[in-house]
Write a protein that holds these residues in place. Structure first.
Motif, mmCIF file in Angstrom:
data_model
loop_
_atom_site.group_PDB
_atom_site.id
_atom_site.type_symbol
_atom_site.label_atom_id
_atom_site.label_comp_id
_atom_site.label_asym_id
_atom_site.label_seq_id
_atom_site.Cartn_x
_atom_site.Cartn_y
_atom_site.Cartn_z
ATOM 1 N N LEU A 158 0.828 -1.247 -0.011
ATOM 2 C CA LEU A 158 -0.072 -0.010 0.013
ATOM 3 C C LEU A 158 0.892 1.222 -0.005
ATOM 4 O O LEU A 158 0.587 2.168 -0.961
ATOM 5 N N GLU A 159 1.882 1.288 0.851
ATOM 6 C CA GLU A 159 2.722 2.542 1.000
ATOM 7 C C GLU A 159 3.334 2.769 -0.623
ATOM 8 O O GLU A 159 3.716 3.862 -0.966
ATOM 9 N N LYS A 206 3.142 5.831 -2.881
ATOM 10 C CA LYS A 206 4.427 6.595 -3.136
ATOM 11 C C LYS A 206 4.568 6.682 -4.769
ATOM 12 O O LYS A 206 5.025 7.846 -5.452
ATOM 13 N N LYS A 207 4.406 5.575 -5.274
ATOM 14 C CA LYS A 207 4.478 5.507 -6.877
ATOM 15 C C LYS A 207 3.437 5.383 -7.938
ATOM 16 O O LYS A 207 3.435 5.698 -9.065
ATOM 17 N N PRO A 219 -2.173 7.906 -10.090
ATOM 18 C CA PRO A 219 -1.610 8.557 -8.805
ATOM 19 C C PRO A 219 -2.552 8.241 -7.831
ATOM 20 O O PRO A 219 -3.900 8.042 -8.090
ATOM 21 N N MET A 220 -1.890 7.637 -6.601
ATOM 22 C CA MET A 220 -2.725 7.272 -5.479
ATOM 23 C C MET A 220 -2.203 8.067 -4.122
ATOM 24 O O MET A 220 -1.309 8.149 -3.975
ATOM 25 N N LYS A 221 -3.286 8.600 -3.618
ATOM 26 C CA LYS A 221 -2.874 9.452 -2.317
ATOM 27 C C LYS A 221 -3.655 8.860 -1.064
ATOM 28 O O LYS A 221 -4.903 8.683 -1.258
ATOM 29 N N GLY A 222 -3.009 8.986 -0.037
ATOM 30 C CA GLY A 222 -3.518 8.168 1.210
ATOM 31 C C GLY A 222 -2.424 7.804 2.164
ATOM 32 O O GLY A 222 -1.316 8.052 2.144
ATOM 33 N N GLU A 223 -2.994 7.243 3.345
ATOM 34 C CA GLU A 223 -2.067 6.628 4.303
ATOM 35 C C GLU A 223 -2.554 5.106 4.686
ATOM 36 O O GLU A 223 -3.869 4.850 4.443
ATOM 37 N N CYS A 239 -5.685 -4.053 8.765
ATOM 38 C CA CYS A 239 -5.470 -2.668 7.943
ATOM 39 C C CYS A 239 -6.325 -2.179 6.776
ATOM 40 O O CYS A 239 -7.180 -3.117 6.434
ATOM 41 N N ILE A 240 -6.457 -0.909 6.480
ATOM 42 C CA ILE A 240 -6.777 -0.389 5.226
ATOM 43 C C ILE A 240 -6.196 0.650 4.761
ATOM 44 O O ILE A 240 -5.216 1.198 5.227
ATOM 45 N N PRO A 241 -6.334 1.095 3.234
ATOM 46 C CA PRO A 241 -5.874 2.099 2.702
ATOM 47 C C PRO A 241 -6.744 3.307 3.035
ATOM 48 O O PRO A 241 -8.004 3.175 2.284
#
Length: 277
Positions: free
Chosen positions: A121-122, A126-127, A155-159, A270-272
């Motif tokens: 997920l990270e 990031k990429k 593009p993916m944005k989140g945590e 966990c989740i994104p």
């Protein structure tokens, strides 16, 4: 038409196809490895969340193999500017000679440790992620060429939100599917079918290990709270009902000092959490 356009066009024409050596190696592999399972769960979680939060108009499949190839590695600064990353006839021939005509064995085996869903997920945040059809299939034994960096990525944005608490996981489930790890025992997981997976049932049970999975719902069945879990096992994806109240203690051999704390069948949630702005 430039080389990049020709490359993308050839990928579209050969979608789903791979080298016979790769197909043979894939057919001989009984199941995906831990990194491949983690990547598959990660892209499933992302695809589901993007539909729920209306970032995609429909369910879009993203590449799990891209995460296997790239997660857990240091960023290549200016990767598109490196000479080897340019799509030229010379670079293409060099790649073919090193990785196809004289193929190195066990590319996946070079990884020192298995990826986790969090790692994957990270990497996606990031990429970015290419769509599934724009990258190699899961388990492909061929190393991605340097010029693959030109393939478009969404593009993916989140945590990444993690919790060990089942109560917290159930709260997250109200928003979106939740990643988890499921303790697998054989022959129970092989025989569960439409029934409820309840973990080890006898002295003949064998511990298979932890497997990445996705909780999609929780209901009450036969007087028990049961999670519906999406899991890939022996390369077959299915939905398994898992008893949430079952606890067990795993023993490592006969040494009492190796007795672990009681645990549920589902752990490590966990989740994104995607940014919608």
């Amino acid at each position: 038409m430039d080389m990049n356009q020709l490359f993308m066009q050839s990928m579209a024409k050969t979608r789903g196809l791979c080298h016979p050596d790769c197909e043979k190696a894939s057919s001989e592999q009984e199941d995906y490895d831990a990194s491949q399972h983690a990547a598959m769960v990660a892209v499933n979680l992302i695809s589901s969340a993007r539909v729920i939060f209306k970032l995609d108009s429909g369910y879009t499949e993203y590449s799990a193999q891209y995460l296997v190839d790239n997660a857990g590695k240091e960023d290549d600064q200016g990767e598109m500017d490196q000479q080897s990353s340019q799509l030229t006839i010379e670079n293409l021939l060099q790649y073919m000679e090193a990785n196809v005509w004289n193929k190195r064995e066990d590319v996946q085996g070079e990884r020192e440790q298995h990826l986790t869903v969090k790692d994957c997920l990270e990497c996606a945040f990031k990429k970015g992620l290419p769509r599934r059809e724009q990258w190699a299939h899961v388990g492909c034994t061929f190393k991605a060429p340097p010029f693959a960096c030109h393939i478009p990525r969404v593009p993916m944005k989140g945590e990444v939100i993690e919790t060990k608490s089942l109560d917290d996981a159930l709260k997250l489930l109200k928003q979106q599917p939740v990643g988890a790890r499921l303790h697998l025992f054989s022959p129970e997981i092989d025989r569960v079918g439409e029934g409820i997976y309840d973990g080890p049932s006898s002295n003949g049970s064998s511990y298979v290990g932890l497997r990445d999975a996705i909780i999609v719902a929780v209901d009450k069945s036969e007087g028990k709270f049961v999670a519906t879990v999406k899991i890939c096992y022996k390369k077959k994806t299915s939905f398994v009902k898992v008893c949430m109240s079952r606890m067990f203690v795993q023993l490592d051999g006969g040494d009492e000092s190796q007795v672990k704390e009681p645990t549920g069948l589902l752990v490590d949630f966990c989740i994104p959490r995607l940014s919608v702005n």
